[in-house]
Design a protein around this motif. Sequence first.
Motif, PDB file in Angstrom:
ATOM      1  N   VAL A  66       0.854  -1.190   0.000  1.00 60.11           N
ATOM      2  CA  VAL A  66       0.000   0.000   0.000  1.00 60.11           C
ATOM      3  C   VAL A  66       0.884   1.231   0.000  1.00 60.11           C
ATOM      4  O   VAL A  66       2.059   1.184   0.354  1.00 60.11           O
ATOM      5  N   GLU A  67       0.293   2.341  -0.408  1.00 64.52           N
ATOM      6  CA  GLU A  67       0.962   3.631  -0.285  1.00 64.52           C
ATOM      7  C   GLU A  67       0.006   4.569   0.446  1.00 64.52           C
ATOM      8  O   GLU A  67      -1.211   4.542   0.233  1.00 64.52           O
ATOM      9  N   THR A  68       0.557   5.367   1.326  1.00 66.20           N
ATOM     10  CA  THR A  68      -0.238   6.291   2.115  1.00 66.20           C
ATOM     11  C   THR A  68       0.015   7.694   1.620  1.00 66.20           C
ATOM     12  O   THR A  68       1.164   8.147   1.579  1.00 66.20           O
ATOM     13  N   ARG A  69      -1.038   8.371   1.232  1.00 66.52           N
ATOM     14  CA  ARG A  69      -0.936   9.730   0.725  1.00 66.52           C
ATOM     15  C   ARG A  69      -1.667  10.671   1.663  1.00 66.52           C
ATOM     16  O   ARG A  69      -2.775  10.389   2.108  1.00 66.52           O
ATOM     17  N   HIS A  70      -1.007  11.806   1.941  1.00 68.17           N
ATOM     18  CA  HIS A  70      -1.549  12.761   2.899  1.00 68.17           C
ATOM     19  C   HIS A  70      -2.943  13.209   2.473  1.00 68.17           C
ATOM     20  O   HIS A  70      -3.160  13.643   1.348  1.00 68.17           O
ATOM     21  N   LEU A 216       3.033  12.973   0.711  1.00 68.31           N
ATOM     22  CA  LEU A 216       3.297  11.883   1.640  1.00 68.31           C
ATOM     23  C   LEU A 216       2.785  12.222   3.030  1.00 68.31           C
ATOM     24  O   LEU A 216       2.563  13.389   3.357  1.00 68.31           O
ATOM     25  N   SER A 217       2.648  11.200   3.851  1.00 69.51           N
ATOM     26  CA  SER A 217       2.345  11.427   5.256  1.00 69.51           C
ATOM     27  C   SER A 217       3.568  12.034   5.927  1.00 69.51           C
ATOM     28  O   SER A 217       4.713  11.756   5.535  1.00 69.51           O
ATOM     29  N   PRO A 218       3.373  12.877   6.947  1.00 73.20           N
ATOM     30  CA  PRO A 218       4.521  13.474   7.644  1.00 73.20           C
ATOM     31  C   PRO A 218       5.483  12.403   8.148  1.00 73.20           C
ATOM     32  O   PRO A 218       5.065  11.396   8.728  1.00 73.20           O
ATOM     33  N   GLY A 219       6.775  12.599   7.882  1.00 72.19           N
ATOM     34  CA  GLY A 219       7.779  11.645   8.352  1.00 72.19           C
ATOM     35  C   GLY A 219       7.903  10.394   7.519  1.00 72.19           C
ATOM     36  O   GLY A 219       8.657   9.483   7.880  1.00 72.19           O
ATOM     37  N   ALA A 220       7.198  10.309   6.394  1.00 70.76           N
ATOM     38  CA  ALA A 220       7.296   9.120   5.528  1.00 70.76           C
ATOM     39  C   ALA A 220       8.730   8.975   5.015  1.00 70.76           C
ATOM     40  O   ALA A 220       9.452   9.960   4.850  1.00 70.76           O
ATOM     41  N   PRO A 221       9.174   7.745   4.737  1.00 72.53           N
ATOM     42  CA  PRO A 221      10.551   7.551   4.289  1.00 72.53           C
ATOM     43  C   PRO A 221      10.766   8.051   2.861  1.00 72.53           C
ATOM     44  O   PRO A 221       9.919   7.856   1.982  1.00 72.53           O
ATOM     45  N   VAL A 222      11.894   8.698   2.655  1.00 77.16           N
ATOM     46  CA  VAL A 222      12.298   9.145   1.325  1.00 77.16           C
ATOM     47  C   VAL A 222      13.749   8.732   1.104  1.00 77.16           C
ATOM     48  O   VAL A 222      14.467   8.413   2.059  1.00 77.16           O
ATOM     49  N   VAL A 223      14.156   8.730  -0.154  1.00 76.94           N
ATOM     50  CA  VAL A 223      15.551   8.489  -0.513  1.00 76.94           C
ATOM     51  C   VAL A 223      16.094   9.775  -1.117  1.00 76.94           C
ATOM     52  O   VAL A 223      15.559  10.278  -2.112  1.00 76.94           O
ATOM     53  N   HIS A 224      17.136  10.312  -0.495  1.00 79.42           N
ATOM     54  CA  HIS A 224      17.807  11.510  -1.009  1.00 79.42           C
ATOM     55  C   HIS A 224      19.010  11.044  -1.826  1.00 79.42           C
ATOM     56  O   HIS A 224      19.930  10.443  -1.283  1.00 79.42           O
ATOM     57  N   LEU A 225      18.959  11.277  -3.125  1.00 78.58           N
ATOM     58  CA  LEU A 225      19.995  10.810  -4.039  1.00 78.58           C
ATOM     59  C   LEU A 225      20.666  12.018  -4.688  1.00 78.58           C
ATOM     60  O   LEU A 225      19.986  12.899  -5.219  1.00 78.58           O
ATOM     61  N   GLU A 238      27.312  18.216 -14.219  1.00 80.12           N
ATOM     62  CA  GLU A 238      25.956  18.296 -13.653  1.00 80.12           C
ATOM     63  C   GLU A 238      25.950  17.640 -12.291  1.00 80.12           C
ATOM     64  O   GLU A 238      26.573  16.594 -12.080  1.00 80.12           O
ATOM     65  N   VAL A 239      25.241  18.290 -11.365  1.00 81.48           N
ATOM     66  CA  VAL A 239      24.902  17.684 -10.074  1.00 81.48           C
ATOM     67  C   VAL A 239      23.385  17.642 -10.013  1.00 81.48           C
ATOM     68  O   VAL A 239      22.721  18.678 -10.184  1.00 81.48           O
ATOM     69  N   CYS A 240      22.833  16.464  -9.797  1.00 76.32           N
ATOM     70  CA  CYS A 240      21.377  16.304  -9.714  1.00 76.32           C
ATOM     71  C   CYS A 240      21.000  15.920  -8.287  1.00 76.32           C
ATOM     72  O   CYS A 240      21.428  14.885  -7.783  1.00 76.32           O
ATOM     73  N   ASP A 241      20.233  16.785  -7.649  1.00 73.94           N
ATOM     74  CA  ASP A 241      19.791  16.592  -6.271  1.00 73.94           C
ATOM     75  C   ASP A 241      18.343  16.100  -6.322  1.00 73.94           C
ATOM     76  O   ASP A 241      17.441  16.843  -6.721  1.00 73.94           O
ATOM     77  N   THR A 242      18.133  14.851  -5.937  1.00 75.94           N
ATOM     78  CA  THR A 242      16.847  14.183  -6.136  1.00 75.94           C
ATOM     79  C   THR A 242      16.275  13.684  -4.817  1.00 75.94           C
ATOM     80  O   THR A 242      17.011  13.172  -3.974  1.00 75.94           O
ATOM     81  N   LEU A 243      14.977  13.829  -4.667  1.00 74.17           N
ATOM     82  CA  LEU A 243      14.272  13.281  -3.512  1.00 74.17           C
ATOM     83  C   LEU A 243      13.182  12.355  -4.029  1.00 74.17           C
ATOM     84  O   LEU A 243      12.356  12.753  -4.850  1.00 74.17           O
ATOM     85  N   MET A 244      13.166  11.108  -3.538  1.00 76.77           N
ATOM     86  CA  MET A 244      12.281  10.082  -4.073  1.00 76.77           C
ATOM     87  C   MET A 244      11.434   9.471  -2.965  1.00 76.77           C
ATOM     88  O   MET A 244      11.949   9.170  -1.870  1.00 76.77           O
ATOM     89  N   ALA A 245      10.149   9.269  -3.227  1.00 76.09           N
ATOM     90  CA  ALA A 245       9.293   8.539  -2.292  1.00 76.09           C
ATOM     91  C   ALA A 245       9.800   7.103  -2.215  1.00 76.09           C
ATOM     92  O   ALA A 245       9.832   6.386  -3.217  1.00 76.09           O
ATOM     93  N   ALA A 246      10.230   6.675  -1.023  1.00 76.48           N
ATOM     94  CA  ALA A 246      10.962   5.413  -0.895  1.00 76.48           C
ATOM     95  C   ALA A 246      10.155   4.207  -1.358  1.00 76.48           C
ATOM     96  O   ALA A 246      10.725   3.238  -1.871  1.00 76.48           O
ATOM     97  N   ASP A 247       8.843   4.246  -1.183  1.00 75.04           N
ATOM     98  CA  ASP A 247       8.039   3.077  -1.530  1.00 75.04           C
ATOM     99  C   ASP A 247       7.774   2.952  -3.023  1.00 75.04           C
ATOM    100  O   ASP A 247       7.179   1.976  -3.470  1.00 75.04           O
TER     101      ASP A 247
END
Length: 259
Positions: A66-70, A216-225, A238-247
């Motif tokens: 499942v995925e939880t969306r705010h 996302l729900s507050p505090g949900a896990p993310v991957v900072h790449l 190039e430097v690419c700063d990415t934030l991804m929903a972990a699930d």
Amino acid sequence: MGTAAGGERSVPRYVQIADEIVQQIRAGVLKPGDMVPSESELVERYGVSGGTIRKAMVEVRASGLVETRHGKGSIVKDRPPVRHRSSDRFRRSHRRGGKAAYLAESAQSGATAKVSVLYIGPMEAPEDAAQRLGVDAGAQVLARRRLYFRNGTPVETATSYLPWDVVKEIPELFAENPGGGGIYARLEDHGHEFAEFVETLQARPASKAEASALALSPGAPVVHLIREARTAEGRVVEVCDTLMAADQFVFEYRIPAAD
């Protein structure tokens, strides 16, 4: 925790409830796209407290089903996560074929992908990006900010920082659509041949602003790449700063067993 006959530990009620919900999903009782019953509905169904249901839903979310969306609750996933193959996604053959990495990976997983461009233009380089690019902190760079959607849901934000002396002669990099193969193809068209891409990943809870951006729900896990695109001359262009929903992503790496 109580103890059952014969000295065996009894299974906590929240675990039993979580297992039942997971089994309903796997059996198709709860189908892809269905909402998991709300906390109040589950409290009434199982005759337990809200705290027990919240603990059960932590277990259900950990299953990856499942995925939880705010503001929406928990939804049964309709497709598997995008598989992020670091050893394959930036092959030159993909760029020559006009394929951008995210769109190609999403298509392979059967998902509908969309990219929304939030900003393209000059910006003062943040300290970390400046250091990686080899320019002074605050130096002017080209920033390209994007928001990526998968099946209509925001799953990733990304900001690319490129040195101004590199991009000023490449007008396509200032366009929303830089053309087939994306910005890497345009850089190579202008003589910046890539030798390698270096990625650094960190898993952490989302900040309040990040959770809002990705629904996302507050505090949900993310991957900072953070990715550095390095040329054959050894320059980071190039430097690419990415934030991804972990699930929403599975990361796959091929590591040579070299001497």
